[in-house]
Design a protein around this motif. Sequence first.
Motif, PDB file in Angstrom:
ATOM      1  N   ILE A  82       0.828  -1.212   0.000  1.00 45.21           N
ATOM      2  CA  ILE A  82       0.000   0.000   0.000  1.00 45.21           C
ATOM      3  C   ILE A  82       0.860   1.259   0.000  1.00 45.21           C
ATOM      4  CG2 ILE A  82      -1.963  -1.100   1.125  1.00 45.21           C
ATOM      5  CD1 ILE A  82      -1.107   0.337   3.737  1.00 45.21           C
ATOM      6  N   ASP A  83       0.282   2.301  -0.544  1.00 46.06           N
ATOM      7  CA  ASP A  83       0.891   3.626  -0.565  1.00 46.06           C
ATOM      8  C   ASP A  83       0.977   4.166   0.861  1.00 46.06           C
ATOM      9  OD1 ASP A  83       1.403   6.380  -0.900  1.00 46.06           O
ATOM     10  OD2 ASP A  83       0.253   6.462  -2.756  1.00 46.06           O
ATOM     11  N   ASN A  84       2.106   4.764   1.208  1.00 44.26           N
ATOM     12  CA  ASN A  84       2.241   5.352   2.544  1.00 44.26           C
ATOM     13  C   ASN A  84       1.175   6.409   2.805  1.00 44.26           C
ATOM     14  OD1 ASN A  84       3.492   5.954   5.075  1.00 44.26           O
ATOM     15  ND2 ASN A  84       4.396   7.758   4.120  1.00 44.26           N
ATOM     16  N   ALA A  85       0.770   7.134   1.767  1.00 48.72           N
ATOM     17  CA  ALA A  85      -0.290   8.133   1.943  1.00 48.72           C
ATOM     18  C   ALA A  85      -1.606   7.468   2.333  1.00 48.72           C
ATOM     19  CB  ALA A  85      -0.462   8.952   0.666  1.00 48.72           C
ATOM     20  N   ALA A  86      -1.889   6.302   1.741  1.00 47.28           N
ATOM     21  CA  ALA A  86      -3.102   5.571   2.102  1.00 47.28           C
ATOM     22  C   ALA A  86      -3.001   5.007   3.509  1.00 47.28           C
ATOM     23  CB  ALA A  86      -3.347   4.445   1.101  1.00 47.28           C
ATOM     24  N   TYR A  87      -1.787   4.712   3.919  1.00 50.67           N
ATOM     25  CA  TYR A  87      -1.558   4.185   5.262  1.00 50.67           C
ATOM     26  C   TYR A  87      -1.811   5.232   6.330  1.00 50.67           C
ATOM     27  CZ  TYR A  87       1.611   3.124   9.238  1.00 50.67           C
ATOM     28  OH  TYR A  87       2.167   2.953  10.480  1.00 50.67           O
ATOM     29  N   SER A  88      -1.260   6.444   6.175  1.00 49.99           N
ATOM     30  CA  SER A  88      -1.162   7.310   7.348  1.00 49.99           C
ATOM     31  C   SER A  88      -1.439   8.792   7.144  1.00 49.99           C
ATOM     32  CB  SER A  88       0.251   7.171   7.946  1.00 49.99           C
ATOM     33  OG  SER A  88       1.235   7.431   6.962  1.00 49.99           O
ATOM     34  N   ASN A  89      -1.736   9.237   5.926  1.00 52.13           N
ATOM     35  CA  ASN A  89      -1.930  10.669   5.710  1.00 52.13           C
ATOM     36  C   ASN A  89      -3.312  11.107   6.208  1.00 52.13           C
ATOM     37  OD1 ASN A  89      -1.950  13.308   4.853  1.00 52.13           O
ATOM     38  ND2 ASN A  89      -1.902  12.860   2.671  1.00 52.13           N
ATOM     39  N   ALA A  90      -3.320  11.927   7.256  1.00 53.48           N
ATOM     40  CA  ALA A  90      -4.591  12.395   7.821  1.00 53.48           C
ATOM     41  C   ALA A  90      -5.283  13.406   6.912  1.00 53.48           C
ATOM     42  CB  ALA A  90      -4.342  13.027   9.195  1.00 53.48           C
ATOM     43  N   PHE A  91      -4.543  13.995   5.977  1.00 54.75           N
ATOM     44  CA  PHE A  91      -5.099  15.026   5.105  1.00 54.75           C
ATOM     45  C   PHE A  91      -5.435  14.426   3.741  1.00 54.75           C
ATOM     46  CE2 PHE A  91      -3.034  17.173   8.463  1.00 54.75           C
ATOM     47  CZ  PHE A  91      -3.692  18.369   8.633  1.00 54.75           C
ATOM     48  N   SER A  92      -6.194  13.362   3.780  1.00 56.63           N
ATOM     49  CA  SER A  92      -6.620  12.687   2.559  1.00 56.63           C
ATOM     50  C   SER A  92      -8.097  12.356   2.714  1.00 56.63           C
ATOM     51  CB  SER A  92      -5.802  11.411   2.348  1.00 56.63           C
ATOM     52  OG  SER A  92      -6.108  10.461   3.354  1.00 56.63           O
ATOM     53  N   ARG A  93      -8.626  11.655   1.741  1.00 58.85           N
ATOM     54  CA  ARG A  93     -10.045  11.278   1.821  1.00 58.85           C
ATOM     55  C   ARG A  93     -10.268  10.077   2.747  1.00 58.85           C
ATOM     56  NH1 ARG A  93      -9.209  13.042  -3.434  1.00 58.85           N
ATOM     57  NH2 ARG A  93     -10.610  14.716  -4.119  1.00 58.85           N
ATOM     58  N   GLY A  94      -9.205   9.628   3.349  1.00 62.60           N
ATOM     59  CA  GLY A  94      -9.327   8.521   4.299  1.00 62.60           C
ATOM     60  C   GLY A  94      -8.098   7.638   4.269  1.00 62.60           C
ATOM     61  N   SER A  95      -7.562   7.325   5.450  1.00 64.28           N
ATOM     62  CA  SER A  95      -6.404   6.440   5.526  1.00 64.28           C
ATOM     63  C   SER A  95      -6.765   5.184   6.318  1.00 64.28           C
ATOM     64  CB  SER A  95      -5.232   7.157   6.202  1.00 64.28           C
ATOM     65  OG  SER A  95      -5.437   7.278   7.602  1.00 64.28           O
ATOM     66  N   PHE A  96      -5.932   4.156   6.190  1.00 63.27           N
ATOM     67  CA  PHE A  96      -6.168   2.915   6.924  1.00 63.27           C
ATOM     68  C   PHE A  96      -6.178   3.146   8.431  1.00 63.27           C
ATOM     69  CE2 PHE A  96      -4.970   0.943   2.883  1.00 63.27           C
ATOM     70  CZ  PHE A  96      -5.870  -0.102   2.818  1.00 63.27           C
TER      71      PHE A  96
END
Length: 517
Positions: A351-365
């Motif tokens: 998985i993309d690190n942004a999908a893992y942990s970025n709070a400023f996205s449309r949703g992270s794991f």
Amino acid sequence: MRNSLGRELPEKIGGNIVRPYTGEASPAEPVPAVTRRTVVRNRGENKLLGSLREAIRAVGLRDGMTISFHHSFREGDQVVGQVMEAIRAEGIKGLRFAPSAVVNLRDFSLADCVRDGAIDRVEASGIRGELGDRLLDGSVSLAQPAILRPHGARPRAIESGELTIDVAFIAASAADERGNCTGQIGKNPCGSLGYSFVDARNAGKVVVVTDTLVDYPCLPASIGQELVDYVVQVEQVGDPAKIGAGAARLTKNPRDLAIAQRVADVIAASGRFREGFSFQTGAGAISIACTKFLSQRMAEREVKASFALGGATAAIIDMYDAGQIRAVECSQSFDAVAAKAIWDRPGVVEIDNAAYSNAFSRGSFLDRLDFGVLGALEVDVDFNVNILTGASGRMMGGLGGGPDVAAGAAVSIVALPIVRGRIPSVVERVAACCTPGETVACVVTQAGVALNPRHRRYEELRADLRQAGIKLTTIEALQRLAESITGRPQEIPRTDRPAVVVEYRDGTVVDVLREFA
């Protein structure tokens, strides 16, 4: 000025106004989307170049630009050193060095790159080893203090344009001549390339560095050819055997095993420990032992997890193979077993690190994580966590995803021994504040479990643990016990000169580390 954690901060650093941390609940600022610069390319142009120096010329790297790397090979990385040697041979100076992390490069000195002016700025999640030590002791200095960001903050900074990468050098264990590449196959597989995805999407130029060229098209392809400008083959990109050095390791220490067992007991006592729960346990000695104890608790209760998150270890893969976990969402691979698992197990996913942990996205794991187990060098009576500096002041760790996991998990657990040698681990005030205490649910030591009254899940967790018969203590009692064993440690004298800025996941500053006096 002081932030809400009581840490004293300068008003400006390197000419930039410091935004102090004001609390976990501070309103999030919107992050504008930044798209990579459009490139018009001749479809017949050859991407495969003969050397790193040729690639450096081809991408137009110049003085003052920003370069990036990923740290998936960890202490086995050999690409950073090769690229920096080529850059120095080209006479390029004043670069901003912005890898996902610096992890003890034993065969190459980044401090020398600062001394000779090739690097004059550093931004990463951690600068463990020689570079961090030399910045703190003042024997090398940058044009402005190094900036450390947790893993979730790095994609936020890149995607917002706060950190603009001119050239990304991506180490891949296999690639084809057009740039399709992966870390899963080849002579030296590292597993997940998740930390490099945001670089590949956003850098001005992307150079893939590999030691295994495969027939077109490379399968699987973690990064596609549409994002890659050039490919360079070198003799070796890294040593997979060293990926786990200083991170993933088993323990036979009775103290660590007792802590790990207690962490598993805390998780099993929670009402969130039910069918379909999710967890992240990490790769330290205590964490891996905790994973094994957690597997036992799950077998006893006939409970299965929906997913395990973060860096994958052999212990996590064992649970997947046993049918205890439906999916492993893998942002990095901590050992050879975990690296290979992405290739041959369909439920182990890169998985993309942004999908893992970025709070400023449309949703992270992390938004769906029930339990997060975190290591620490020290924790204080306000539950603030230090994962950077040891008692000697040396740079012992990196921020990693710790602050992100603490904020995202419903229940975040910091596991550490009450003392290490003659040094207390539970202290009155941490030497470096990395994870704000309000995001930590509980601290587990061999001497007891302390819940954080300020945590949002405090009442829920306290009721669950009491019902399970788990005896609780206070963080103040643990601190007094630690100090009674070791005595009060002497503070390391420091100057007023900032050496390292510690940012939170929203870009505010949680602490500033100053040079030694």
